[in-house]
Scaffold this active site. Structure first.
Site, PDB file in Angstrom:
ATOM      1  N   ARG A 265       9.696  -0.897  12.650  1.00 48.13           N
ATOM      2  CA  ARG A 265       9.526  -2.485  12.698  1.00 48.13           C
ATOM      3  C   ARG A 265       9.493  -3.004  14.086  1.00 48.13           C
ATOM      4  NH1 ARG A 265       8.408  -1.494   8.016  1.00 48.13           N
ATOM      5  NH2 ARG A 265       9.282  -2.364   6.140  1.00 48.13           N
ATOM      6  N   GLU A 294       4.192 -10.282  12.670  1.00 46.79           N
ATOM      7  CA  GLU A 294       2.864  -9.627  12.411  1.00 46.79           C
ATOM      8  C   GLU A 294       2.005 -10.847  11.746  1.00 46.79           C
ATOM      9  OE1 GLU A 294       3.954  -6.111   9.991  1.00 46.79           O
ATOM     10  OE2 GLU A 294       4.943  -5.298  11.689  1.00 46.79           O
ATOM     11  N   HIS A 313      -0.072  -3.008  10.490  1.00 51.71           N
ATOM     12  CA  HIS A 313       1.118  -2.448   9.666  1.00 51.71           C
ATOM     13  C   HIS A 313       0.308  -1.581   8.697  1.00 51.71           C
ATOM     14  CE1 HIS A 313       5.399  -2.944   8.109  1.00 51.71           C
ATOM     15  NE2 HIS A 313       4.825  -1.799   7.857  1.00 51.71           N
TER      16      HIS A 313
HETATM   17  O1  GLV Z   1       6.572  -0.592   6.335  1.00 49.14           O
HETATM   18  C1  GLV Z   1       6.251   0.331   5.429  1.00 49.14           C
HETATM   19  C2  GLV Z   1       7.564   0.390   4.548  1.00 49.14           C
HETATM   20  O2  GLV Z   1       8.520  -0.091   4.428  1.00 49.14           O
HETATM   21  O3  GLV Z   1       7.298   1.294   3.578  1.00 49.14           O
END
Ligand code: GLV
Length: 349
Positions: A265, A294, A313
């Site tokens: 993150r 993001e 992401h």
């Molecule tokens: O970011 C991706 C997840 O949380 O699986």
């Protein structure tokens, strides 16, 4: 709900309608954000979901909150949407379960949700391999400067010197993995195949056999991993303990030739400190699948640096993995609605 309209075979006209029969019990109502679009359930998942649920979108819910709210028994969160707050929970008196389309639950107030008697589940089985692939893709892309060399290759003049495309050798380099859960371990499996030396840090040490299988060495202290690694990969969940885990001090411990890869993150890294470290050569480069926020504002300093690769992401976003996530969510929701244990229940800590 299936409606069968029977008409007489003789006349085949509407006046010969005999009866309208409602087949099957009504399916449980599942609230989703929208269908399609950047935050909407993928169109290709809808037929599968419709086999099990009556789908209702947030838009439809908001248009008729009073009637629809009582019927909703489950929510499927697709990339953090819809936002789960007290107001939404209060308008869904029969809500039993929320299934998340990924593994990270940092966007949810788990205690608030549990206080409404609602169960929660994530999708750990579906995400691990694909997220590990994302980490390795970023590592390799950064090591071999793929984005920069792509831009050189498509430039009109193709004007470059050898130094502009000189990368870092991956075989024999040391990878430090911070967070050795399912995803971290799959990264180690991949890194071993690329002949890397592997260090890892985790709250709890892995079994010796597991370490040996991938040739990974445990570092009790993150500092020692940071000092030795050529590539540092962040794979931890975001918690109050990991918030800004990597700041100025940690970046300064890294080698000036080292690369930071973040697939966890954005908030695990102090972004301002990272920008400064990348601008002044404290570290060589960064490859980030996650940022805070993001997406980043379009004028953010990280977007202007040549030694940074940013992806939006990507994590688990492949055709098969996203579909598996939906399957895992359906499994969890059906278990909760049938009073069975949830295969991947997440409890508040
Ligand atoms: O970011 C991706 C997840 O949380 O699986």
């Amino acid at each position: 709900m299936e409606i069968i309209i029977c008409v007489s075979s003789d006349t085949l006209c509407l006046s010969s309608l005999i009866f309208v029969q409602i087949m099957e019990e009504e399916l449980p109502w599942l609230l989703v954000n929208e269908v399609g679009g950047i935050r909407g359930i993928l169109h290709s998942h809808v037929p599968f979901l419709k086999k099990h649920f009556h789908l209702i979108t947030m838009k439809e819910f908001l248009e008729n909150r009073k009637d629809v709210g009582k019927k909703v028994q489950a929510i499927y969160l697709w990339w953090h949407k819809p936002v789960i707050d007290k107001e939404l929970l209060q308008s869904l008196p029969n809500l039993k379960v929320i299934a998340n389309s990924g593994v990270g639950m940092d966007h949810l107030d788990l205690n608030l949700i549990a206080s409404f008697g609602v169960k929660m589940a994530n999708a750990p089985r579906a995400v691990s391999s694909t997220t590990a692939d994302t980490g390795m893709a970023l590592l390799l892309a950064s090591a071999r400067r793929l984005v920069e060399v792509h831009n050189i290759s498509i430039s009109p003049s193709m004007d470059y010197c050898e130094a502009d495309i000189l990368g870092v050798k991956v075989a024999g380099a040391t990878l430090g993995i911070i967070g050795m859960g399912r995803i971290g371990y799959k990264i180690a499996v991949r890194a071993k195949a690329f002949e890397m030396n592997i260090l890892y840090h985790n709250r709890t040490r892995r079994k010796v056999q597991e370490e040996q299988a991938v040739g990974a060495t445990y570092c009790k202290k993150i500092d020692s991993l940071l000092q030795q690694a050529d590539f540092v990969m962040l794979v931890v969940s975001l918690t109050p303990q990991t918030h800004k885990l990597i700041g100025k001090r940690e970046l300064e411990l890294m080698k000036p030739t080292a690369t930071l890869i973040n697939i966890s993150r954005g908030a695990v890294v102090d972004q301002e400190a990272l920008v400064a470290a990348l601008q002044t050569g404290v570290i060589r480069a960064a490859a980030l699948d996650v940022t805070a926020p993001e997406p980043l504002p379009r004028d953010h300093a990280l977007l202007k640096l040549k030694n940074v690769i940013i992806t939006p992401h990507l994590g688990i976003k492949t055709d098969k993995a996203t579909y598996m996530i939906t399957e895992e969510a359906v499994e969890n929701i059906l278990a909760a609605l049938n009073g069975l244990p949830l295969p991947s229940e997440v409890l508040p800590s």
